[in-house]
Scaffold this active site. Structure first.
Site, PDB file in Angstrom:
ATOM      1  N   VAL A 178       0.567   4.330  -2.477  1.00 35.45           N
ATOM      2  CA  VAL A 178      -0.005   5.617  -2.079  1.00 35.45           C
ATOM      3  C   VAL A 178       0.945   6.763  -2.437  1.00 35.45           C
ATOM      4  O   VAL A 178       0.525   7.805  -2.918  1.00 35.45           O
ATOM      5  CB  VAL A 178      -0.360   5.631  -0.575  1.00 35.45           C
ATOM      6  N   CYS A 208       0.826  -1.210   0.000  1.00 36.48           N
ATOM      7  CA  CYS A 208       0.000   0.000   0.000  1.00 36.48           C
ATOM      8  C   CYS A 208       0.853   1.251   0.000  1.00 36.48           C
ATOM      9  O   CYS A 208       0.597   2.203  -0.721  1.00 36.48           O
ATOM     10  CB  CYS A 208      -0.844   0.052   1.260  1.00 36.48           C
TER      11      CYS A 208
END
Lengths: 454, 511
Positions: free
Chosen positions: B155, B151
Site C-alpha cells: 500500500v 499488504c
C-alpha cells in the site's frame, strides 16, 4: 487514533512509561522472528466476548490467519467463533473500503442480530484512511446497536500495545453504558482473564464457594451486556497481561474501583489473590470464609499431590513464557518441588522481572533475548530436565529430545487454581516419565556403544 | 504411573446441577428468545430461501477458506537449501505464518519480519529492510534470503528492487548475496499465487547464476525438474521422489521442503534442513524438461519457464487417483525415455485391487469438498473413479478457468452429474449447501469441521491447514500410494459411520 496510541504508550500505571531507560516496550528489531502485532493483541483481548460479532475490516489474511487461533472458550453463544471479514480486494484498496464495510455491518445485523459489533481496523484500512470512527458512529445510529471501532492496526506496535488499545476501546465505548439488574456487596470484575482452556470456570467455582460474584468477565466467556455494567463492581482483579492495566487504572480514577494484580497459578498465588479480593471487599465474614476455603483446598491439594512428588522433586525446569506467567508459574513449579533454573524475560515488564527475582535464586538464569538458540543454550548449560514454553518453541525442544510442556494460549488444559495445579503436576509427571524419552535418547542397536547409552 | 487423581474438566463441568441452574438463569440476557424460536431459526437455515439470501451476500465473508499471498511465498522459500523467508511488513503477519505452519506441520518454522511500524508507514520501509537484511544474515546465517511483501509494504508502495540495491550499496549485505523477492499483497489472489510468485522469482533469480560451470550444466542435462506446487504434504514430495527413483530417473525437485518441514528428532536442532541446492536450481533450465505437479499454483512460474528455459514444460493434473497418476508416469517416461518399471505396475494393480475391495461401500456416496483448485481437481477425478458423487465443490481461490475445467471433468462421468462448482465462495456458503442439499461426508481442511458438525456429517481431513489431527501431512495423497491412502481414509470413515449408526441387530463383524 494517534492520540489513543500515544496515550496507551504513556500509560502511567506501567513503569516503562516513566523510566526512559527501560527498553521492554521497545519495538522489535527488523530481521528477527517476532511476536504478534497490535491487531492481534486487540483481537485476542476482545474476541472472548462471545455473543458479539467481531468483524475484521481488511484483506482476507488478517482474519483468515487469526481465525480460531486461540482457545478462549464460551459456555453459551458462539458468534465470536465466526471468521467475519470484509475481505478487501485491490479495487477497494484504491477506492476505499467504506461502502463494503457498511454493507458488511448490515449483513451481520440482519443475519445474526448481535448485541454489538466490534470492527477491527488493519494495516491496510488504516493506511487507506477509512474513517472507522465516523462509520461506526453512523452505523450505531442506523441500527440502534453498538458498532464499536477498534483502532489497532498491526503496524502501530506490539501485541501488548494492541491489548491496551482494546482496553481503551472498552473504557470508551462499553463500560458504563448500562446497569446490572442487581448488585451485591461481593461483585468483582476479572480483567485480562481470557478463559483459555476453560480456566475461568475453575476460578469461578472457587469464588462461588465463598460467595464472591463475578459481575463482569473481561473478557473470557464474557457477554457484551455484562461488560457494559462493569463499573458497578467493588473490586477489579487484573489476572493476566499488564497490558490491560490501563483499564483497571482508569476505572479506579473514574469509578473509584480499587484494583490489584494477581494470579491463579499455584496454590500460594491463588490463596493470596482470594485474600486480596476479600480484603478489598472489606468484609470480615468473607475473609473468614476465604481462610477456611484456602485451608481446606490446600489440605486436599497436599494429599493429591503426594503421588507426583517423587517424580517432580528436584527436577530442573527452563521456563519460557510471556508476561505474568513468567513469574506466577515459577511459584506453582516451586510448590511442586521443582527448581526453575532459567526464565525467559523477553516479554516481561520490569515489574514482572522484579517478581521473578523475588522468587528465584541468584543461580537462575534470566534469558532476555528471544529465539530458540538462547533457550536451548540455557537448557544445556543448566542441565535442565525439561522445558515449559509456548507453541512456537515446542517443536524446537522436541528436535532436541527435551521433555516439553506447552503453557501458552494454544494449550488445551487449564492450569489455574488448585485443580489446575493438580493437573499441572500430573502433566509434568507424565511428561518427565514418558517412555518416549528413553527411546529417543537410546542409540539405535546398530550404533557403537548403544548398550551403555542412557 | 500411580492411580489418577480425579480432576474435573470442562467437558463434563456444565452437566453438573449447579451449572445447569445458572445456565437457565443466564438465558435471560444471553439469548432473549425461546427454545422454539431457536428451533425455528435452525429450520429456516435449512431452507432454499435462506440459501438464496446467503448466496446474495456480497460485502461480508464468513469463515474464510483461503490464506494470503505471503504465506504461500514463505512455503516456496522454505523449499530451498539454507534459505530464510523474509517478510517485509508489520510483524504480526509473520507471527501468524509461523504459527500456521507450526500447527500444521508440527515443526519449527524459521521466518523473519522487517517489523514495520508507523514511522515506516509514513516514511517508507527502506530502513527496516536494510537493517532487517543485515540482522537476519548475521543472526540466522542463511545462504539466501527470499523477500516477500505484506499488504502494508504494497500500500505504501515500497520498491523492493531499489531497496535491496541500496542495502547492497550500504554494505548491509554483500554484492553477491542472493536476495530474490516477490510482491505478494494479501488483497490480491491467495496463498497459491504467493507461492507461485516466489517460486518464479527464485528460479529466475538463480538461473545461470553460478556462472557457466561445464560440469554442472552437463549434469543438469541428464535431469528433469519437478515443481511440487503449494504442497502442504511433505509425504507428497517424498512420494514423488520415490516414484522418480523407482523409474531410475535423475531429477531436481524445485522447492523441496520435505526435510525442512519433517526433520528428525536427532537431539540437535538446526535452523535449516535439506532443501533444493541453489546450484541445482541455477542449472535447472538445462534439464530435459520440467513437470509441475500442480497447474493453478504455478501459472507465473509456468509462463517464465515456457518463455525462457527452452525445454518441454507440463503442468498438472495433480497425480491423485489412478488416471492422473498414470498420466504423470507416462509423461516422465516420455521426457526421459525410461520405461515404467514392473514395481510401479504392480503397485498400480494393488491399488486397483484395493478399490475393487471397497467399491460397494463408496458407490453412490455423495460428498462436498473445499480446497485449492489443483487439489479439488484431483479429488474430483478420484471420486469419479471410486463411484463417489462430488456434489458441492467449493473453491474460494478458484477462477473461471478452474470452474470450467472442473465442470468438464464432472461431465465426463455419470457420477459427476449432480456436481456443482462454486468459486469465490466461503465456508458459510458451503454450510448452506450442506443443510439444503445434504451429502454423506465432506472432504477438506480442519476449518470445515464447523460446517460438517452443523450438518452432522463426518469430515475427511485433506488439504491445508490440518490443525486438529496429527501426521496427516506425512502420508502422501499423490501417486498410487497416495490414492490408496485417500481410499482407506474414506472407506474406513464410511465403515466407522456404519458401525456408529448400526442398531444392535445389524452390528456385525465382517464388512
Amino acid at each position: 487514533m494517534r492520540r489513543q496510541v500515544l496515550e496507551a504508550l504513556e500509560e502511567p500505571a506501567c513503569e516503562h512509561s516513566t523510566n526512559e531507560n527501560l527498553k521492554v516496550c521497545a519495538r522489535p528489531k527488523p530481521g528477527q522472528a517476532s511476536g504478534g502485532c497490535s491487531f492481534d493483541g486487540a483481537q485476542i483481548a476482545l474476541l472472548p466476548i462471545a455473543d458479539a460479532a467481531h468483524l475484521v475490516h481488511g484483506p482476507l489474511g488478517c482474519s483468515g490467519n487469526s481465525w480460531e487461533g486461540r482457545g478462549s472458550l464460551s459456555s453459551g453463544p458462539h458468534l465470536y467463533q465466526y471468521g467475519l471479514t470484509t475481505d478487501l480486494k485491490e479495487s477497494e484498496i484504491i477506492f476505499g473500503g467504506e461502502k463494503k464495510l457498511r454493507e458488511a455491518i448490515g449483513e451481520i445485523m440482519e443475519r445474526f442480530s448481535p448485541p454489538a459489533v466490534f470492527v477491527y481496523s488493519t494495516c491496510v484500512t488504516a493506511l487507506i484512511g477509512d474513517d472507522l470512527e465516523a462509520i461506526c458512529r453512523e452505523e450505531t445510529r442506523k441500527w440502534g446497536v453498538p458498532v464499536i471501532p477498534v483502532n489497532s492496526p498491526g503496524f502501530v506496535g506490539s501485541k501488548n500495545l494492541g491489548t491496551r488499545l482494546a482496553g481503551e476501546t472498552l473504557f470508551q465505548y462499553v463500560i458504563g453504558t448500562s446497569d446490572p439488574p442487581e448488585t451485591t456487596p461481593y461483585d468483582i470484575n476479572l480483567i485480562g482473564e481470557y478463559n483459555i482452556a476453560g480456566e475461568m470456570w475453575e476460578i469461578k467455582e472457587l469464588l462461588d464457594k465463598v460467595g464472591i460474584r463475578i459481575l463482569s468477565r473481561i473478557t473470557g466467556d464474557g457477554r457484551f451486556q455484562e461488560i457494559r455494567w462493569a463499573h458497578h463492581a467493588k473490586v477489579n482483579m487484573v489476572v493476566c497481561s499488564r497490558a490491560l492495566i490501563n483499564l483497571a487504572r482508569k476505572m479506579e480514577e473514574h469509578y473509584q474501583i480499587p484494583y490489584f494484580e494477581g494470579s491463579f497459578y499455584g496454590a500460594g498465588e491463588t490463596g493470596s489473590s482470594l485474600r486480596k479480593i476479600a480484603g478489598l471487599l472489606k468484609d470480615r465474614e468473607l475473609e473468614r470464609r476465604v481462610e477456611e476455603l484456602i485451608q481446606e483446598e490446600e489440605k486436599k491439594l497436599h494429599r493429591d499431590l503426594l503421588q507426583y512428588r517423587p517424580v517432580l522433586k528436584g527436577k530442573k525446569v527452563v521456563l519460557y513464557t510471556g508476561g505474568v506467567k513468567s513469574w506466577s508459574v515459577i511459584s506453582a513449579l516451586q510448590e511442586l518441588g521443582m527448581e526453575v533454573v532459567a526464565v525467559g524475560t523477553n516479554k516481561s515488564t520490569q515489574e514482572d522481572i522484579a517478581r521473578i527475582k523475588e522468587r528465584v535464586g541468584a543461580d537462575t538464569e534470566l534469558i532476555d533475548e528471544g529465539g530458540s538458540g538462547s533457550i536451548l543454550k540455557a537448557v544445556r548449560s543448566k542441565k535442565a530436565d525439561m522445558m515449559i514454553a509456548g507453541g512456537r518453541n515446542m517443536y524446537v525442544a522436541l528436535k532436541e529430545k527435551i521433555p516439553f510442556l506447552e503453557i501458552n494460549q494454544e494449550r488445551h488444559t487449564a492450569y489455574a487454581g488448585y485443580t489446575g495445579l493438580k493437573r499441572l503436576a500430573k502433566h509434568i509427571a507424565h511428561t518427565l516419565s514418558h517412555p518416549v524419552w528413553q527411546l529417543a535418547h537410546k542409540k539405535a542397536p546398530w550404533c557403537e556403544g548403544w548398550a551403555d547409552d542412557r | 504411573m500411580a492411580k489418577n487423581v480425579e480432576i474435573k474438566d470442562h467437558n463434563t463441568l456444565f452437566q453438573s446441577e449447579e451449572y445447569m441452574k445458572s445456565a437457565e438463569k443466564k438465558m435471560e440476557f444471553e439469548a432473549p428468545c425461546s427454545l422454539e424460536e431457536v428451533e425455528d431459526t435452525a429450520a429456516y437455515l435449512k431452507t432454499e430461501e435462506y440459501k438464496e439470501k446467503n448466496f446474495a451476500r456480497e460485502a461480508l465473508t464468513i469463515n474464510p477458506a483461503k490464506a494470503c499471498q505471503p504465506l504461500g511465498a514463505v512455503l516456496a522459500a522454505l523449499g530451498f537449501e539454507k534459505t530464510l523467508p523474509f517478510v517485509h511488513g508489520s510483524q504480526g503477519c509473520v507471527a501468524y505464518f509461523r504459527s500456521h505452519f507450526a500447527r500444521h506441520f508440527k515443526e519449527p518454522v524459521p521466518t523473519v519480519s522487517t517489523s514495520m511500524t508507523e514511522d515506516a508507514a509514513v516514511f517508507g520501509g527502506l530502513r527496516n529492510l536494510i537493517e532487517g537484511l543485515e540482522n537476519a544474515v548475521s543472526l540466522y546465517k542463511p545462504d539466501m534470503v527470499a523477500v516477500s511483501t505484506t499488504c502494508m509494504a504494497e500500500v505504501i508502495g515500497d520498491d523492493l528492487q531499489a531497496f535491496i540495491e541500496t542495502a547492497r550499496n550500504e554494505g548491509a549485505i554483500s554484492k553477491s548475496f542472493p536476495v530474490p523477492f516477490a510482491n505478494t499483497p494479501s488483497f490480491v489472489g491467495s496463498h497459491i499465487v504467493g507461492y507461485d510468485s516466489m517460486m518464479k522469482s527464485i528460479l529466475s533469480y538463480l538461473n545461470g547464476r553460478e556462472g557457466d560451470g561445464e560440469k554442472m550444466a552437463a549434469e543438469a542435462a541428464e535431469k528433469i525438474n519437478v515443481i511440487p506446487g503449494f504442497e502442504p504434504y511433505t509425504g507428497n514430495i517424498r512420494e514423488a521422489k520415490r516414484i522418480l527413483d523407482l523409474m531410475d530417473v535423475r531429477y531436481t525437485i524445485l522447492g523441496d521442503h520435505s526435510d525442512m518441514l519433517d526433520s528428525p528428532a536427532n537431539g540437535e536442532y538446526r535452523t535449516y534442513y535439506g532443501g533444493t541446492k541453489l546450484s541445482d536450481a541455477a542449472y535447472a533450465s538445462r534439464g530435459k524438461g520440467t513437470i509441475a505437479l500442480q497447474k493453478y499454483s504455478t501459472r507465473k512460474t509456468a509462463k517464465y519457464i515456457e518463455e525462457n528455459w527452452g525445454h518441454p514444460f507440463i503442468a498438472g493434473p495433480i497425480p491423485i487417483g489412478i488416471r492422473n497418476t498414470d498420466a504423470l508416469l507416462m509423461r516422465i517416461s516420455e521426457l526421459t525415455g525410461k520405461p515404467i518399471p514392473q514395481s510401479l505396475k504392480d503397485e498400480r494393480g494393488r491399488v486397483v485391487d484395493a478399490m475393487t475391495d471397497s467399491h460397494p461401500y463408496l458407490q453412490g456416496k455423495r460428498v462436498a469438498m473445499a480446497g485449492d483448485p489443483d487439489l479439488l481437481l484431483g479429488l474430483i477425478s478420484l471420486s469419479l473413479e471410486l463411484g463417489i458423487e462430488p456434489v458441492h465443490i467449493l473453491c474460494t481461490n478458484g477462477d473461471k478457468e478452474f470452474e470450467e475445467e472442473a465442470q468438464r471433468l464432472l461431465a465426463e462421468s455419470p457420477y459427476g452429474l449432480d456436481g456443482k462448482v462454486y468459486v469465490g465462495k466461503d465456508l458459510w456458503h458451503l454450510r448452506s449447501l450442506l443443510l439444503t442439499d445434504p451429502v454423506d461426508f465432506a472432504i477438506g481442511s480442519t476449518f470445515l469441521k464447523f460446517a460438517a458438525k452443523d450438518a452432522n456429517i463426518p469430515l475427511v481431513r485433506v488439504g491445508f491447514p490440518i490443525f486438529d489431527r496429527h501426521h496427516m501431512h506425512r502420508y502422501p495423497i499423490i501417486g498410487y500410494q497416495g490414492t490408496l491412502n485417500l481410499l482407506s481414509l474414506m472407506v474406513n470413515m464410511v465403515l466407522e459411520r456404519l458401525d456408529e449408526e448400526a442398531p444392535g441387530h445389524s452390528f456385525d463383524v465382517v464388512r
